[in-house]
Structures are given as structure tokens and as C-alpha cells.
Design a protein around this motif. Structure first.
Motif, short mmCIF file in Angstrom:
data_model
loop_
_atom_site.label_atom_id
_atom_site.label_comp_id
_atom_site.label_asym_id
_atom_site.label_seq_id
_atom_site.Cartn_x
_atom_site.Cartn_y
_atom_site.Cartn_z
N LEU A 1 0.84 -1.29 0.06
CA LEU A 1 0.01 0.14 0.21
C LEU A 1 1.02 1.30 0.08
O LEU A 1 0.70 2.14 -0.76
N ALA A 2 1.87 1.20 1.07
CA ALA A 2 2.82 2.55 0.95
C ALA A 2 3.66 2.68 -0.42
O ALA A 2 3.73 3.91 -0.72
N GLU A 3 3.80 1.55 -1.14
CA GLU A 3 4.53 1.53 -2.20
C GLU A 3 3.67 1.94 -3.35
O GLU A 3 4.41 2.14 -4.51
N GLY A 4 2.42 1.87 -3.25
CA GLY A 4 1.49 2.17 -4.37
C GLY A 4 1.20 1.02 -5.03
O GLY A 4 0.38 1.23 -6.34
N ARG A 5 1.76 -0.21 -4.77
CA ARG A 5 1.31 -1.37 -5.63
C ARG A 5 -0.24 -1.75 -5.28
O ARG A 5 -0.54 -2.79 -6.24
N LEU A 6 -0.50 -1.68 -4.24
CA LEU A 6 -1.89 -2.04 -3.89
C LEU A 6 -2.90 -0.90 -3.74
O LEU A 6 -2.55 0.07 -2.89
N ALA A 7 -4.13 -0.85 -4.23
CA ALA A 7 -4.90 0.18 -4.04
C ALA A 7 -5.68 0.08 -2.58
O ALA A 7 -5.60 -0.71 -1.92
N VAL A 21 -0.80 -11.01 -1.89
CA VAL A 21 -0.59 -9.45 -2.53
C VAL A 21 -0.12 -9.38 -3.81
O VAL A 21 -0.49 -8.50 -4.63
N ASP A 22 0.90 -10.24 -4.10
CA ASP A 22 1.20 -10.47 -5.36
C ASP A 22 0.14 -10.68 -6.56
O ASP A 22 0.24 -10.14 -7.67
#
Length: 375
Positions: free
Chosen positions: A79-85, A112-113
């Protein structure tokens, strides 16, 4: 007195231990008094309304998912890296419970992946499948709490009613009450009534109406069966193994789903070749099958931080019908009555991004982040 964390309570005598208990209770009372003063001022100023919340309680409830996230390092990092909405991270947080905790710690990185590259809708399907596989038995029936209801007379001849129900009973009562609430809403709106903040009153009227209809059927005639949505695969219904989902209440065993299926109407949701149920400009209101699909997809109000169930929600045209928007699933989302009004008359706006995520903006144009995004 030393800080309690610095004291080895096993070494204390009875008198000292009792004194420590009294001191801690006094500290807790002072902290609670301060908390209530701060909450009172915060609620009086309606600071929670800046985020579009219905009330202070719903604003605080939205932060529970954020607390779950603190024990989910892979999800928090993505989430922090922006990979997850944020909406997907919220879905991840909601599959965490005491029965899935160990499996989630094992599978979190893979999950997550997997969901990071999916739309929110597809991520919900994946997570529901995972939860059903790792929690096939659902809650332990030996630890199942008995249903309870309390009816108390109060001053002025009024009565207070409180109930604590399991998933099956809660779904039966909740769906019936909400169906009657929706009927009352339509009736009152046609009469020009302002229904803002009238949810509790309408639910009370629906409950009284339910009792009246039950008494009317006491002469032996069958009363109307309530509508309870159970999401069940054909294999689960046939074998009785695994879990199914009571919409709005959570997972139940496939055995219970078989029992419910003995006296119910079975409905199949039919979609087109591209997985859509669309009415275009031919109808303004979402059809019954569309409404079922919205319930399965959205799971409730999609406004950031709101957890109101599907039965409390209305189908909102993201691109407004008045401006030429179609009654298609991609242009619809579930919003509770409060947030539906905010989007039409309160200056809040929403749009769907190419990946499927809904984005909401405040009246000043600033993006309204989900609570998880600020965890």
C-alpha cells in the motif's frame, strides 16, 4: 508509584497488588473521562463530516481496518509503495480473523502479489475464494453464542429493544427489515418527504410492520418468506462440504446452505459473454439481476470508510443518468442513502479509474483517501 510495565507483579504482596489495581483503575477512569471530553467536542464540531462520514461512530469504525493493517506487513508495504489500491488493502484486512490469522501470515505475500494486478472486483473474488479454502468449517459450533433479545420498558411508556443474532438469524431479520425500509423510502420520497437522517425511524417502523404481518398470519396461513441471499456454488450445495456466504453476514457452512436451500427460491445470475449485465439507456433504475450483481461485487457502500451493507444502499450512476450516463454495471456503484445524497447535492464526486477503482473527491476537489491509505 512505578509504571505498571516496570513491576513484576508476581513479586508483589497482596496489599501492594491490590493498591496497584486501584491505581490502574483510577488512571483508566481519568483517561476515559478525558477521552469522552475530547470526543464530545470533536462530535459537536462534526469534524468527521470533513471526510463525508455519516456520523462520528462510522468514522471511528472505518479505522478498525487500519488497525488490522498494522499486523499485515506485506499488505502495508504494498500500500505504501502504491502497488496496492486502498480499496484492495481494505479487502485484505477484512479476511483477517482468529481462524485465518496463521494462514494469512503464511500466504500474505503471495496474495498481495496476486491481487496487486487485479481490479478491486477481481481481487474480491480471489480473496473470497482463499478465505473459503482456509476457513472451510467457519466458526466452531461448540463456541457458538446463543441468540439473545432484550425488551425493556423505559420512562414515558417507551420500550428499548436490543438483540444479538448469529449470521443466519441476522440475515433473515436484517433483509426483511431493509426490504420494508426501502418500500417506506420510496413511498415517502414520492410524497416529497426529506428522509435525511431518518434511517433509525424507518427501521423501527419496519420492525413494527413485521410484527403486525406475523400476527395477521397467526390464523395458520403461511407468511411471506424473507429473502436471504446465500452465495453458494453448485458443488458446495451438492456435497455439503466447504463454506458458502450469507450476504451481509459472512461465511456459513455448506451444510447450513443445504438446509436453507430446502425451502427457498434458487436464482441464477446470468451475464453476457463479457461478464456484464447492462441496460444502457433503456432503463434508469438498476434491474433485479443488476442489483444482485452489485451486491456481490460491491458488498455495500463504496464511499471511503463506510461499511453500510448492501440492503442500506442505492444504485448510483457514476456518470449521472441526467447527463447521459447508462444503466450499466461499470457505471453503477452502491452508495448508502447518506453518501448518495452527498454525491448529488453535497458537492462530493466519484469516478471510476481504468483499473476499476472508485475515486471520490471532496467539494474542494481534494481526493478523499480511504482510512487504510493513511494508516
Amino acid at each position: 508509584m512505578c509504571e505498571p510495565t516496570e513491576v513484576d507483579v508476581h513479586t508483589l504482596g497482596d496489599g501492594a497488588l491490590q493498591a496497584l489495581v486501584v491505581e490502574l483503575q483510577q488512571q483508566a477512569d481519568r483517561l476515559e473521562a478525558a477521552r469522552l471530553r475530547v470526543l464530545g467536542e470533536w462530535d459537536a464540531r462534526a469534524v468527521w463530516a470533513l471526510d463525508g462520514a455519516c456520523n462520528g461512530a462510522s468514522w471511528l469504525a472505518a479505522r478498525r481496518d487500519a488497525r488490522h493493517l498494522r499486523s499485515m506487513p506485506e499488505t502495508a508495504a504494498a500500500l505504501a509503495e502504491g502497488r496496492l489500491a486502498p480499496a484492495t488493502a481494505r479487502l485484505m484486512a477484512r479476511v483477517l480473523n482468529e481462524r485465518t490469522e496463521r494462514a494469512l501470515a503464511r500466504d500474505e505475500a503471495v496474495l498481495v502479489d496476486t491481487v496487486a494486478g487485479l481490479t478491486v472486483d477481481d481481487a474480491a473474488v480471489v480473496l473470497r475464494w482463499w478465505q473459503q479454502r482456509v476457513d472451510q468449517d467457519g466458526p466452531d459450533p461448540r463456541h457458538r453464542q446463543a441468540n439473545g433479545a432484550w425488551l425493556s420498558a423505559t420512562l414515558g411508556g417507551r420500550t428499548q429493544l436490543k438483540a444479538d443474532l448469529d449470521a443466519e438469524a441476522g440475515a433473515i431479520v436484517g433483509e426483511w427489515i431493509q426490504a420494508e425500509v426501502e418500500r417506506l423510502r420510496r413511498q415517502r420520497r414520492q410524497a416529497g418527504e426529506d428522509l435525511t437522517g431518518q434511517g433509525p425511524r424507518l427501521r423501527a417502523e419496519a420492525l413494527v410492520e413485521m410484527a403486525r404481518r406475523a400476527s395477521a398470519a397467526a390464523d395458520g396461513r403461511a407468511a411471506a418468506r424473507p429473502l436471504v441471499w446465500v452465495l453458494a456454488g453448485e458443488d458446495e450445495l451438492r456435497s455439503g462440504e466447504g463454506t458458502c456466504e450469507v450476504m451481509g453476514s459472512g461465511l456459513v457452512s455448506a451444510r447450513l446452505a443445504q438446509c436453507l436451500a430446502c425451502d427457498c427460491d434458487l436464482r441464477r445470475v446470468v451475464i453476457d459473454a463479457e461478464g456484464r449485465i447492462n441496460l444502457g439507456r433503456t432503463e434508469r433504475s438498476a434491474g433485479q439481476t443488476q442489483r444482485q450483481a452489485l451486491t456481490l461485487r460491491d458488498g455495500g457502500c463504496r464511499f471511503p470508510g463506510c461499511d453500510r451493507p448492501p440492503g442500506w444502499c442505492e444504485a448510483h450512476h457514476i456518470w449521472w443518468w441526467e447527463h447521459g450516463g447508462p444503466t450499466d454495471l461499470e457505471n453503477l456503484c452502491l452508495l448508502c442513502s447518506h453518501h448518495h445524497h452527498l454525491c448529488h447535492t453535497g458537492g462530493f464526486t466519484c469516478e471510476r479509474e481504468p483499473g476499476g477503482e472508485l475515486v471520490f473527491h471532496r467539494p474542494d476537489g481534494s481526493r478523499l483517501e480511504a482510512p487504510l491509505a493513511r494508516a
